[in-house]
Design an enzyme around this catalytic site. Structure first.
Site, PDB file in Angstrom:
ATOM      1  N   TYR A   1      -7.067  15.172  -7.605  1.00  0.00           N
ATOM      2  CA  TYR A   1      -6.121  14.403  -8.588  1.00  0.00           C
ATOM      3  C   TYR A   1      -5.067  15.584  -9.287  1.00  0.00           C
ATOM      4  CZ  TYR A   1      -4.615  11.135 -12.592  1.00  0.00           C
ATOM      5  OH  TYR A   1      -3.961  10.526 -13.389  1.00  0.00           O
TER       6      TYR A   1
ATOM      7  N   THR B   1      -7.437   2.318 -19.846  1.00  0.00           N
ATOM      8  CA  THR B   1      -6.973   1.398 -18.646  1.00  0.00           C
ATOM      9  C   THR B   1      -8.363   1.396 -17.870  1.00  0.00           C
ATOM     10  OG1 THR B   1      -6.331   2.956 -17.110  1.00  0.00           O
ATOM     11  CG2 THR B   1      -4.638   2.135 -18.548  1.00  0.00           C
TER      12      THR B   1
ATOM     13  N   ASP C   1       0.924  -1.079  -0.068  1.00  0.00           N
ATOM     14  CA  ASP C   1       0.011  -0.050  -0.181  1.00  0.00           C
ATOM     15  C   ASP C   1       0.946   1.222  -0.056  1.00  0.00           C
ATOM     16  OD1 ASP C   1      -1.669   2.199   0.526  1.00  0.00           O
ATOM     17  OD2 ASP C   1      -2.581   1.215   2.190  1.00  0.00           O
ATOM     18  N   VAL C   2       0.845   1.934  -0.879  1.00  0.00           N
ATOM     19  CA  VAL C   2       1.999   3.161  -1.388  1.00  0.00           C
ATOM     20  C   VAL C   2       1.792   4.080  -0.332  1.00  0.00           C
ATOM     21  CG1 VAL C   2       2.555   2.432  -3.643  1.00  0.00           C
ATOM     22  CG2 VAL C   2       0.636   4.078  -2.980  1.00  0.00           C
TER      23      VAL C   2
HETATM   24  P1  NAP Z   1      -5.133   1.311 -12.988  1.00  0.00           P
HETATM   25  O1  NAP Z   1      -5.286   0.243 -13.947  1.00  0.00           O
HETATM   26  O2  NAP Z   1      -6.451   1.608 -12.243  1.00  0.00           O
HETATM   27  O3  NAP Z   1      -3.842   1.136 -12.098  1.00  0.00           O
HETATM   28  C1  NAP Z   1      -3.625   1.604 -10.854  1.00  0.00           C
HETATM   29  C2  NAP Z   1      -2.943   0.510 -10.141  1.00  0.00           C
HETATM   30  O4  NAP Z   1      -2.442   1.142  -8.648  1.00  0.00           O
HETATM   31  C3  NAP Z   1      -4.074  -0.513  -9.605  1.00  0.00           C
HETATM   32  O5  NAP Z   1      -3.493  -1.796  -9.957  1.00  0.00           O
HETATM   33  C4  NAP Z   1      -4.336  -0.196  -8.197  1.00  0.00           C
HETATM   34  O6  NAP Z   1      -4.834  -1.341  -7.383  1.00  0.00           O
HETATM   35  C5  NAP Z   1      -3.152   0.320  -7.657  1.00  0.00           C
HETATM   36  N1  NAP Z   1      -3.304   1.029  -6.481  1.00  0.00           N
HETATM   37  C6  NAP Z   1      -4.277   1.988  -6.110  1.00  0.00           C
HETATM   38  N2  NAP Z   1      -4.115   2.592  -5.049  1.00  0.00           N
HETATM   39  C7  NAP Z   1      -3.108   1.904  -4.346  1.00  0.00           C
HETATM   40  C8  NAP Z   1      -2.353   1.607  -3.110  1.00  0.00           C
HETATM   41  N3  NAP Z   1      -2.616   2.551  -2.382  1.00  0.00           N
HETATM   42  N4  NAP Z   1      -1.040   0.939  -3.040  1.00  0.00           N
HETATM   43  C9  NAP Z   1      -0.778   0.330  -4.296  1.00  0.00           C
HETATM   44  N5  NAP Z   1      -1.184   0.251  -5.367  1.00  0.00           N
HETATM   45  C10 NAP Z   1      -2.319   0.962  -5.368  1.00  0.00           C
HETATM   46  O7  NAP Z   1      -4.781   2.897 -13.725  1.00  0.00           O
HETATM   47  P2  NAP Z   1      -3.882   3.216 -14.890  1.00  0.00           P
HETATM   48  O8  NAP Z   1      -4.354   4.050 -15.680  1.00  0.00           O
HETATM   49  O9  NAP Z   1      -2.918   2.071 -15.280  1.00  0.00           O
HETATM   50  O10 NAP Z   1      -2.763   4.361 -13.732  1.00  0.00           O
HETATM   51  C11 NAP Z   1      -1.510   4.033 -13.742  1.00  0.00           C
HETATM   52  C12 NAP Z   1      -0.917   5.471 -13.049  1.00  0.00           C
HETATM   53  O11 NAP Z   1      -1.128   6.382 -14.546  1.00  0.00           O
HETATM   54  C13 NAP Z   1      -1.768   6.445 -12.189  1.00  0.00           C
HETATM   55  O12 NAP Z   1      -0.671   7.096 -11.289  1.00  0.00           O
HETATM   56  C14 NAP Z   1      -2.520   7.354 -12.887  1.00  0.00           C
HETATM   57  O13 NAP Z   1      -2.905   8.277 -12.099  1.00  0.00           O
HETATM   58  C15 NAP Z   1      -1.510   7.505 -14.374  1.00  0.00           C
HETATM   59  N6  NAP Z   1      -2.312   7.927 -15.216  1.00  0.00           N
HETATM   60  C16 NAP Z   1      -3.452   7.157 -15.866  1.00  0.00           C
HETATM   61  C17 NAP Z   1      -4.072   7.765 -16.849  1.00  0.00           C
HETATM   62  C18 NAP Z   1      -4.919   7.329 -17.742  1.00  0.00           C
HETATM   63  O14 NAP Z   1      -5.640   7.705 -18.484  1.00  0.00           O
HETATM   64  N7  NAP Z   1      -5.112   5.803 -17.400  1.00  0.00           N
HETATM   65  C19 NAP Z   1      -3.571   9.425 -17.349  1.00  0.00           C
HETATM   66  C20 NAP Z   1      -2.499   9.943 -16.733  1.00  0.00           C
HETATM   67  C21 NAP Z   1      -1.834   9.418 -15.537  1.00  0.00           C
HETATM   68  P3  NAP Z   1      -6.390  -1.738  -7.381  1.00  0.00           P
HETATM   69  O15 NAP Z   1      -6.960  -2.122  -8.770  1.00  0.00           O
HETATM   70  O16 NAP Z   1      -6.265  -2.881  -6.434  1.00  0.00           O
HETATM   71  O17 NAP Z   1      -7.055  -0.533  -6.690  1.00  0.00           O
END
Ligand code: NAP
Length: 251
Positions: free
Chosen positions: A156, A191, A64-65
């Site tokens: 966010y 995602t 848990d980060v």
């Molecule tokens: P995602 O598929 O929801 O992945 C996020 C991961 O972080 C999930 O596996 C989640 O676990 C995990 N997580 C959440 N809370 C956590 C915690 N307290 N400790 C450890 N792990 C935790 O989303 P993603 O799109 O790949 O996002 C990855 C990163 O890219 C994020 O930082 C996001 O803000 C950034 N980002 C995404 C986008 C986009 O459009 N998708 C755009 C810009 C930036 P659970 O699923 O078990 O909760």
């Protein structure tokens, strides 16, 4: 032929998510030993099996980060298993979409705790091992919403703006200590995090995909940016922000 990360140990948070798992896949292909870290132990096990089937050396660590104790445990597991850490990729993140008035105090605190405090805690906990590596890289995941406003997602946006500058100050602090620190700024990436939002827009072109390329990106299109900053090809790059957004912030 050696991969671009052969000989390196890389810890990836949010490793079972969209961008995290694409990054883990690519890093495994490029020869890294991997510490995959996330909340869901079951999902971690499934990812570990997939990566090991491709020949990767993998440690799955529940993390848990937002908890410093959890970070200390994950780093200790890493030290015991691999004896070193060369790359930290902070990917874990959560989103909440309301703006200033719609955001609750509870949601604000949670988003800041995971995205912003979690990134700082990770760098703090990993730094002794990264410094000992002598040739280390931290890649923090911000967002285009860490660069420009959207009129929504108040917590966010605040957290991702903070990640951008936390990255730059860490880059300056550790520039002579063998640790580079950079941020990646994805645009709209398909995602689980934003799938509801993309689905809500209905058929046709979602409003949110206002990119010049007129489409959402794929996680596999973010992973190469992580790889470039993690590996030695970026040896003179620190404190920079790498935007991967299909031109979204070029308007
Ligand atoms: P995602 O598929 O929801 O992945 C996020 C991961 O972080 C999930 O596996 C989640 O676990 C995990 N997580 C959440 N809370 C956590 C915690 N307290 N400790 C450890 N792990 C935790 O989303 P993603 O799109 O790949 O996002 C990855 C990163 O890219 C994020 O930082 C996001 O803000 C950034 N980002 C995404 C986008 C986009 O459009 N998708 C755009 C810009 C930036 P659970 O699923 O078990 O909760």
């Amino acid at each position: 032929m050696p991969g671009r990360l052969t000989g390196k140990v890389a810890l990836i948070t949010g490793a079972t998510g969209g961008i995290g798992s694409a990054t883990a896949d690519l890093f495994a292909r490029e020869g890294a030993c991997l510490v995959i870290a996330d909340l869901d132990a079951e999902a971690l096990r499934a990812l570990a099996v997939r990566l090991e089937a491709k020949g990767a050396d993998v440690l799955a660590a529940r993390l848990d980060v937002s908890s410093s104790e959890s970070w200390d445990e994950a780093i200790e597991l890493t030290r015991r298993r691999f004896g070193r850490l060369d790359v930290l990729v902070n990917v874990a993140g959560i989103v909440d979409w309301p703006g200033i008035e719609g955001t609750t105090r509870e949601s604000w605190d949670r988003v800041i705790a995971v995205n912003q405090t979690g990134t700082w805690l990770g760098m703090k906990a990993a730094m002794p091992l990264l410094r000992a590596s002598g040739n280390a890289s931290i890649v923090n995941t911000s967002s285009v919403l860490g660069l420009v406003g959207s009129g929504a997602a108040a917590a966010y946006q605040a957290s991702k703006g903070a990640v951008r500058l936390l990255t730059k100050t860490a880059a300056v602090e550790y520039a002579t200590q063998g640790v580079r620190v950079n941020s990646v700024h994805p645009g709209v990436i398909a995602t689980p995090m934003i799938q509801d939002l993309l689905d809500e827009q209905g058929d046709g072109q979602p409003d949110i995909v206002r990119t010049p390329m007129r489409r959402a990106g794929r996680p596999a299109e973010i992973a190469p940016a992580m790889l470039f900053l993690a590996g030695d090809e970026s040896s003179f790059v620190t404190g920079t922000e790498l935007v991967v957004d299909g031109g979204l912030t070029a308007y």
